[in-house]
Design a protein around this motif. Structure first.
Motif, PDB file in Angstrom:
ATOM      1  N   PRO A  77     -32.196  60.492  11.891  1.00 36.98           N
ATOM      2  CA  PRO A  77     -31.919  59.162  11.554  1.00 36.98           C
ATOM      3  C   PRO A  77     -31.306  58.447  12.698  1.00 36.98           C
ATOM      4  N   ASN A  78     -30.684  58.882  13.463  1.00 31.08           N
ATOM      5  CA  ASN A  78     -29.945  58.257  14.385  1.00 31.08           C
ATOM      6  C   ASN A  78     -30.319  58.175  16.184  1.00 31.08           C
ATOM      7  N   GLU A  79     -31.218  59.183  16.327  1.00 29.73           N
ATOM      8  CA  GLU A  79     -31.837  59.330  17.666  1.00 29.73           C
ATOM      9  C   GLU A  79     -32.986  60.212  17.727  1.00 29.73           C
ATOM     10  N   ILE A  80     -33.524  60.161  18.799  1.00 30.66           N
ATOM     11  CA  ILE A  80     -34.802  60.846  19.103  1.00 30.66           C
ATOM     12  C   ILE A  80     -34.567  62.121  20.296  1.00 30.66           C
ATOM     13  N   LEU A  81     -34.750  63.498  20.025  1.00 31.03           N
ATOM     14  CA  LEU A  81     -34.584  64.206  20.998  1.00 31.03           C
ATOM     15  C   LEU A  81     -35.869  64.790  21.561  1.00 31.03           C
ATOM     16  N   ILE A  82     -36.192  64.387  22.728  1.00 26.98           N
ATOM     17  CA  ILE A  82     -37.281  64.705  23.512  1.00 26.98           C
ATOM     18  C   ILE A  82     -37.178  66.146  24.446  1.00 26.98           C
ATOM     19  N   GLY A  83     -37.787  67.101  24.167  1.00 31.08           N
ATOM     20  CA  GLY A  83     -37.902  68.264  24.913  1.00 31.08           C
ATOM     21  C   GLY A  83     -39.390  68.373  25.574  1.00 31.08           C
ATOM     22  N   THR A 106     -34.486  67.993  28.723  1.00 34.29           N
ATOM     23  CA  THR A 106     -34.301  67.081  27.379  1.00 34.29           C
ATOM     24  C   THR A 106     -34.074  66.028  27.949  1.00 34.29           C
ATOM     25  N   ARG A 107     -34.044  65.041  26.837  1.00 39.60           N
ATOM     26  CA  ARG A 107     -33.570  63.528  26.707  1.00 39.60           C
ATOM     27  C   ARG A 107     -33.430  63.049  25.519  1.00 39.60           C
ATOM     28  N   ILE A 108     -32.325  62.216  25.306  1.00 42.45           N
ATOM     29  CA  ILE A 108     -31.833  61.527  24.007  1.00 42.45           C
ATOM     30  C   ILE A 108     -32.135  60.236  24.199  1.00 42.45           C
ATOM     31  N   VAL A 109     -32.917  59.612  23.068  1.00 45.04           N
ATOM     32  CA  VAL A 109     -33.144  58.352  22.808  1.00 45.04           C
ATOM     33  C   VAL A 109     -32.268  57.844  21.665  1.00 45.04           C
ATOM     34  N   THR A 110     -31.101  57.013  21.842  1.00 44.89           N
ATOM     35  CA  THR A 110     -30.373  56.483  20.574  1.00 44.89           C
ATOM     36  C   THR A 110     -31.027  55.415  19.928  1.00 44.89           C
ATOM     37  N   LYS A 111     -30.814  55.127  18.681  1.00 50.01           N
ATOM     38  CA  LYS A 111     -31.075  53.968  17.782  1.00 50.01           C
ATOM     39  C   LYS A 111     -30.811  52.789  18.489  1.00 50.01           C
ATOM     40  N   ASP A 112     -29.909  52.515  19.181  1.00 51.26           N
ATOM     41  CA  ASP A 112     -29.671  51.393  19.682  1.00 51.26           C
ATOM     42  C   ASP A 112     -30.480  51.218  20.951  1.00 51.26           C
ATOM     43  N   GLY A 158     -37.325  48.097  28.638  1.00 52.84           N
ATOM     44  CA  GLY A 158     -38.722  47.839  28.744  1.00 52.84           C
ATOM     45  C   GLY A 158     -39.598  49.016  28.724  1.00 52.84           C
ATOM     46  N   GLU A 159     -38.987  50.180  28.951  1.00 50.57           N
ATOM     47  CA  GLU A 159     -39.846  51.453  29.109  1.00 50.57           C
ATOM     48  C   GLU A 159     -40.395  51.627  27.647  1.00 50.57           C
ATOM     49  N   ARG A 160     -41.607  52.269  27.935  1.00 46.97           N
ATOM     50  CA  ARG A 160     -42.350  52.438  26.506  1.00 46.97           C
ATOM     51  C   ARG A 160     -42.849  54.024  26.616  1.00 46.97           C
ATOM     52  N   LEU A 161     -42.455  54.771  25.384  1.00 44.72           N
ATOM     53  CA  LEU A 161     -42.433  56.093  25.168  1.00 44.72           C
ATOM     54  C   LEU A 161     -43.240  56.520  24.090  1.00 44.72           C
ATOM     55  N   THR A 162     -44.301  57.341  24.656  1.00 44.35           N
ATOM     56  CA  THR A 162     -45.374  57.506  23.747  1.00 44.35           C
ATOM     57  C   THR A 162     -45.315  58.929  22.964  1.00 44.35           C
ATOM     58  N   SER A 163     -45.239  58.994  21.973  1.00 45.44           N
ATOM     59  CA  SER A 163     -44.793  60.478  21.160  1.00 45.44           C
ATOM     60  C   SER A 163     -46.104  61.435  21.058  1.00 45.44           C
ATOM     61  N   PRO A 164     -45.881  62.872  20.808  1.00 52.17           N
ATOM     62  CA  PRO A 164     -47.087  63.698  20.410  1.00 52.17           C
ATOM     63  C   PRO A 164     -47.859  63.029  19.011  1.00 52.17           C
ATOM     64  N   PRO A 165     -49.010  63.448  18.890  1.00 43.49           N
ATOM     65  CA  PRO A 165     -49.530  62.916  17.771  1.00 43.49           C
ATOM     66  C   PRO A 165     -48.921  63.153  16.399  1.00 43.49           C
ATOM     67  N   ILE A 166     -49.014  62.531  15.282  1.00 41.53           N
ATOM     68  CA  ILE A 166     -48.729  62.815  14.050  1.00 41.53           C
ATOM     69  C   ILE A 166     -49.537  63.998  13.370  1.00 41.53           C
ATOM     70  N   ALA A 167     -48.935  64.993  12.846  1.00 39.61           N
ATOM     71  CA  ALA A 167     -50.028  65.863  12.579  1.00 39.61           C
ATOM     72  C   ALA A 167     -50.430  65.773  11.254  1.00 39.61           C
ATOM     73  N   ASP A 168     -49.512  65.155  10.266  1.00 39.55           N
ATOM     74  CA  ASP A 168     -49.810  65.002   8.927  1.00 39.55           C
ATOM     75  C   ASP A 168     -50.574  63.685   8.766  1.00 39.55           C
TER      76      ASP A 168
END
Length: 324
Positions: A76-82, A92-98, A124-134
Motif C-alpha cells: 500500500p505504501n511502496e514498491i519493492l523491486i528485486g 533491490t530498490r524501493i520506490v515510495t508512494k510519494d 521523470g524516470e519510467r519504471l515498467t513492471s513484469p506482466p500482470i499474471a491474472d
C-alpha cells in the motif's frame, strides 16, 4: 498475480525458471551444433557459415542463461523491486508512494492478453513492471494500485479478457481473405512450380523427372490455396456466462459457429502450443462427444491459467473436469 488470500500485497514476476532456461539453451546449442560438420570441410563458405552459426548459438545460450529474474512486490505504501541474475547478487530498490506521479497500463503489441504497469516518477524516470499474471482482473488490479498510490487521471486499460466484461473475447474477429488475394497466391504457387521446368527449356536442357513432377504438385497447391485458404484464419472465442461461442470459417469463407456448454465438457486444460511457455499457451477443451477445441493463443502459462479458471467459473464446469 500471486496474492495470498489474506495479503494486500501484489506480486509480479518475470523470468524463466532454471529448468526452462536449460531446455531453451539446450535447443539453441543443438541447432548450433548441427552446423559443426562444416568446420571440417575444405570449403571456405561452409566454414564461415558454421563459425557464424556456432557464434550465434553461443550468444543465444549466454543470453538465455544470464537473463535476470525480476520480482515486484507492490504494498500500500511502496514498491519493492528485486532483480537477480542466475550468477549474480540480488539487487533491490524501493520506490515510495510519494515518488510516483503517474500510471499507465499499455497493452502488448505482440501478445494481446498481456498488460504491464508503467509508473512515472517525480524525477521523470519510467519504471515498467513484469506482466500482470491474472489477466482476467486487470481493471480491478489497476484501480486498486491507482487508489492506494493516489494516482489521478489514469487511463483504464482496454482488456477483452477482463472478467468484468459480459463477454470475454479470445482472438480477433474473423475476416475471409479476398478472392483477389487467393487468386494471386494460387498463381504464385503455379509459377514457382513451373520455374525449374521453364528454365530447363529456356537453356535447351531436358527437364528432369523432378521438374516434371513439380508441375502437377504446383497445380495441387494452387487448388488447395483456392479451396482451403480461409481455414488458416483460426478461431474467435466469445466467452459468455453460460456458454462459449466458437466462430470459424469454412474453406470458401462462409462462417460457422459452435457452442460449448459446461455440461458437455469432459476436460479443460492449459497446454503449450509453440516454442515457449512464456507466450504460446492456450486453453484446450475436450467434450464428452470426443470433439476438441483449442483456443487462440493467450500468452504465458499463468495468463492462460487465469483465463481457464474464469471459463470454468462462467460455464460451471464440474470440478473433476478441471485439469488446469
Amino acid at each position: 498475480m500471486d496474492d495470498a488470500p489474506t495479503s494486500t500485497d501484489i506480486r509480479l514476476r518475470e523470468g524463466a525458471s532454471i529448468a526452462q532456461r536449460l531446455v531453451m539453451s539446450g535447443f539453441a546449442a543443438a541447432v548450433a551444433l548441427c552446423f559443426t560438420p562444416g568446420l571440417f570441410t575444405h570449403d571456405t563458405l561452409e566454414i564461415i557459415i558454421s563459425v557464424v552459426a556456432l557464434l550465434v548459438g553461443a550468444g543465444f545460450v549466454v543470453g538465455i542463461m544470464l537473463a535476470p529474474a525480476v520480482v515486484w512486490i507492490i504494498t500500500p505504501n511502496e514498491i519493492l523491486i528485486g532483480r537477480q541474475s542466475p550468477f549474480g547478487k540480488l539487487r533491490t530498490r524501493i520506490v515510495t508512494k510519494d515518488d510516483i506521479t503517474g500510471l499507465q497500463v499499455p497493452g502488448s503489441k505482440r501478445v494481446k492478453a498481456r498488460f504491464q504497469l508503467v509508473f512515472t516518477l517525480a524525477s521523470g524516470e519510467r519504471l515498467t513492471s513484469p506482466p500482470i499474471a491474472d489477466v482476467t482482473h486487470v481493471r480491478d488490479t489497476v484501480a486498486r494500485i491507482a487508489a492506494q498510490f493516489e494516482v489521478p487521471n489514469f487511463e483504464e486499460p482496454v482488456n477483452p479478457l477482463d472478467a468484468s466484461n459480459p463477454e470475454m473475447h479470445l482472438g480477433e474477429p474473423l475476416e475471409a481473405f479476398s478472392a483477389r488475394d487467393i487468386r494471386i497466391v494460387a498463381l504464385i504457387a503455379v509459377a514457382l512450380s513451373a520455374v525449374p521446368y521453364a528454365y530447363k527449356l529456356w537453356r535447351g536442357w531436358p527437364p528432369s523427372h523432378v521438374d516434371i513432377l513439380l508441375l502437377p504438385l504446383g497445380a495441387l497447391a494452387a487448388f488447395a490455396v483456392y479451396r482451403y485458404a480461409n481455414l488458416v484464419t483460426g478461431a474467435f472465442w466469445i466467452i459468455r456466462e453460460s456458454d462459449i461461442r466458437v466462430e470459424r470459417l469454412w474453406g470458401d469463407g462462409t462462417p460457422r459457429a459452435d457452442h460449448i456448454e459446461g455440461r458437455e465438457v469432459k476436460t479443460i486444460t492449459v497446454d503449450r502450443r509453440g516454442r515457449s511457455e512464456d507466450e504460446h499457451c492456450i486453453v484446450t477443451i475436450r467434450l464428452r462427444s470426443g470433439r476438441r477445441f483449442r483456443s487462440p493463443r493467450i500468452g504465458s502459462r499463468l495468463e492462460a491459467r487465469a483465463v481457464g479458471t474464469e471459463i470454468v467459473r462462467r460455464l460451471g464446469i464440474a470440478a473433476e473436469s478441471n485439469k488446469i
